[in-house]
Design an enzyme around this catalytic site. Sequence first.
Site, PDB file in Angstrom:
ATOM      1  N   ASN A   6       0.865  -1.180   0.000  1.00 37.28           N
ATOM      2  CA  ASN A   6       0.000   0.000   0.000  1.00 37.28           C
ATOM      3  C   ASN A   6       0.905   1.236   0.000  1.00 37.28           C
ATOM      4  O   ASN A   6       1.513   1.556   1.012  1.00 37.28           O
ATOM      5  CB  ASN A   6      -0.885  -0.041   1.251  1.00 37.28           C
ATOM      6  CG  ASN A   6      -1.764   1.186   1.393  1.00 37.28           C
ATOM      7  OD1 ASN A   6      -1.866   2.000   0.472  1.00 37.28           O
ATOM      8  ND2 ASN A   6      -2.400   1.320   2.547  1.00 37.28           N
ATOM      9  N   LYS A   8       0.008   4.287  -0.264  1.00 35.72           N
ATOM     10  CA  LYS A   8      -0.655   5.479   0.321  1.00 35.72           C
ATOM     11  C   LYS A   8      -0.380   6.689  -0.566  1.00 35.72           C
ATOM     12  O   LYS A   8      -0.441   6.573  -1.785  1.00 35.72           O
ATOM     13  CB  LYS A   8      -0.207   5.673   1.773  1.00 35.72           C
ATOM     14  CG  LYS A   8      -0.351   4.383   2.588  1.00 35.72           C
ATOM     15  CD  LYS A   8      -0.102   4.542   4.046  1.00 35.72           C
ATOM     16  CE  LYS A   8      -0.288   3.206   4.742  1.00 35.72           C
ATOM     17  NZ  LYS A   8      -0.111   3.267   6.181  1.00 35.72           N
ATOM     18  N   HIS A  88      -9.663   0.983   4.817  1.00 34.53           N
ATOM     19  CA  HIS A  88      -8.397   1.241   5.514  1.00 34.53           C
ATOM     20  C   HIS A  88      -8.630   2.239   6.649  1.00 34.53           C
ATOM     21  O   HIS A  88      -9.400   3.191   6.499  1.00 34.53           O
ATOM     22  CB  HIS A  88      -7.344   1.782   4.531  1.00 34.53           C
ATOM     23  CG  HIS A  88      -5.966   1.777   5.139  1.00 34.53           C
ATOM     24  ND1 HIS A  88      -5.538   2.739   6.005  1.00 34.53           N
ATOM     25  CD2 HIS A  88      -4.946   0.897   5.010  1.00 34.53           C
ATOM     26  CE1 HIS A  88      -4.296   2.453   6.395  1.00 34.53           C
ATOM     27  NE2 HIS A  88      -3.914   1.340   5.812  1.00 34.53           N
ATOM     28  N   GLU A  90      -6.968   4.640   7.749  1.00 30.92           N
ATOM     29  CA  GLU A  90      -6.689   6.050   7.443  1.00 30.92           C
ATOM     30  C   GLU A  90      -7.889   6.694   6.747  1.00 30.92           C
ATOM     31  O   GLU A  90      -8.170   7.871   6.961  1.00 30.92           O
ATOM     32  CB  GLU A  90      -5.414   6.157   6.591  1.00 30.92           C
ATOM     33  CG  GLU A  90      -4.172   5.933   7.451  1.00 30.92           C
ATOM     34  CD  GLU A  90      -2.970   5.409   6.707  1.00 30.92           C
ATOM     35  OE1 GLU A  90      -2.940   5.449   5.464  1.00 30.92           O
ATOM     36  OE2 GLU A  90      -2.032   4.941   7.387  1.00 30.92           O
ATOM     37  N   GLU A 157      -5.447  -4.922  10.581  1.00 24.43           N
ATOM     38  CA  GLU A 157      -4.387  -3.946  10.826  1.00 24.43           C
ATOM     39  C   GLU A 157      -4.674  -3.135  12.082  1.00 24.43           C
ATOM     40  O   GLU A 157      -5.452  -2.171  12.039  1.00 24.43           O
ATOM     41  CB  GLU A 157      -4.286  -2.967   9.647  1.00 24.43           C
ATOM     42  CG  GLU A 157      -3.979  -3.619   8.321  1.00 24.43           C
ATOM     43  CD  GLU A 157      -3.413  -2.587   7.349  1.00 24.43           C
ATOM     44  OE1 GLU A 157      -2.254  -2.742   6.951  1.00 24.43           O
ATOM     45  OE2 GLU A 157      -4.126  -1.626   7.007  1.00 24.43           O
ATOM     46  N   GLY A 163       2.443   2.260  10.722  1.00 23.79           N
ATOM     47  CA  GLY A 163       3.382   3.369  10.550  1.00 23.79           C
ATOM     48  C   GLY A 163       4.121   3.767  11.820  1.00 23.79           C
ATOM     49  O   GLY A 163       4.756   4.810  11.877  1.00 23.79           O
ATOM     50  N   SER A 193       3.364  -2.165  10.437  1.00 21.91           N
ATOM     51  CA  SER A 193       4.810  -2.211  10.671  1.00 21.91           C
ATOM     52  C   SER A 193       5.447  -3.554  10.309  1.00 21.91           C
ATOM     53  O   SER A 193       6.376  -4.016  10.983  1.00 21.91           O
ATOM     54  CB  SER A 193       5.150  -1.813  12.105  1.00 21.91           C
ATOM     55  OG  SER A 193       4.768  -0.474  12.338  1.00 21.91           O
TER      56      SER A 193
HETATM   57  P1  PGA Z   1       2.797   0.289   7.677  1.00 22.41           P
HETATM   58  O1  PGA Z   1       1.348   0.508   7.028  1.00 22.41           O
HETATM   59  O2  PGA Z   1       3.366  -0.949   7.082  1.00 22.41           O
HETATM   60  O3  PGA Z   1       3.575   1.523   7.297  1.00 22.41           O
HETATM   61  O4  PGA Z   1       2.604   0.163   9.148  1.00 22.41           O
HETATM   62  C1  PGA Z   1       0.486  -0.583   6.817  1.00 22.41           C
HETATM   63  C2  PGA Z   1      -0.823  -0.136   6.241  1.00 22.41           C
HETATM   64  O5  PGA Z   1      -1.349   0.928   6.626  1.00 22.41           O
HETATM   65  O6  PGA Z   1      -1.384  -0.809   5.341  1.00 22.41           O
END
Ligand code: PGA
Length: 229
Positions: A6, A8, A88, A90, A157, A163, A193
């Site tokens: 992803n 983003k 997601h 976010e 997640e 992140g 992560s």
């Molecule tokens: P990350 O993000 O690997 O940077 O923690 C994962 C995600 O949001 O899909």
Amino acid sequence: MIFAANFKTNHTRASTAKYIAVLKEKLHAKKPEDRVYIFPPATALDQYEGDFKIGAQNAYPTQNGAFTGEIGLEQLEEFGINTLLIGHSERREKLGESQEKVAQKFRFFKDQGYEILYCIGEPLEIREKGNEAVMEYLLAQFDGIDIGYEKLIIAYEPIWAIGTGRSATVEEIASTHEALKQTVQKPLLYGGSVNPANIKEITAIRGVDGVLVGSASLDAEKFSTMILA
Ligand code: PGA
């Protein structure tokens, strides 16, 4: 295993093309049964040939119309996209997508036969309340979602692990995946992560069918290393 990247709001059309060129070469060495998905930003969507699928991070549930700033089916079809990330955290938290909105998207793209990577995850204050609270929170994110849909992949997640560099523990992932699998019998990815240092440990957990990777997926070499690990 499923390996999903992803991006983003990272990478451009040009840098995505370079990324794909590197990845494509590396993927010759992957196990045939492993599946790779790349979710670049909307401006970088394109038709790419290779042993991977390109998906969209988001789309509006419409063929086309007056939805300023959004893309719909017509824009995705131009590039042969038939895979979509929905739910997601976010988008739920930063872009204010309600469960109702998420479910509406799900229904629309399911009706179009899209493969859907559907994300769920709990915030830290829920995790701190214990497993029962976590499951109640996660299962509520299936409201309005057809969990029997044949082209459904789920990604668990935990929001506090995204992140942050702090992945959930093996125990937390194992117990959550085991509990989720009692309700939904679909490929279940872990995200939060995931990186080259913990990929082997995470993919070895029972009930983990793959990973959804953000930060550590942005470099094609690094992401390839994780797929080939
Ligand atoms: P990350 O993000 O690997 O940077 O923690 C994962 C995600 O949001 O899909």
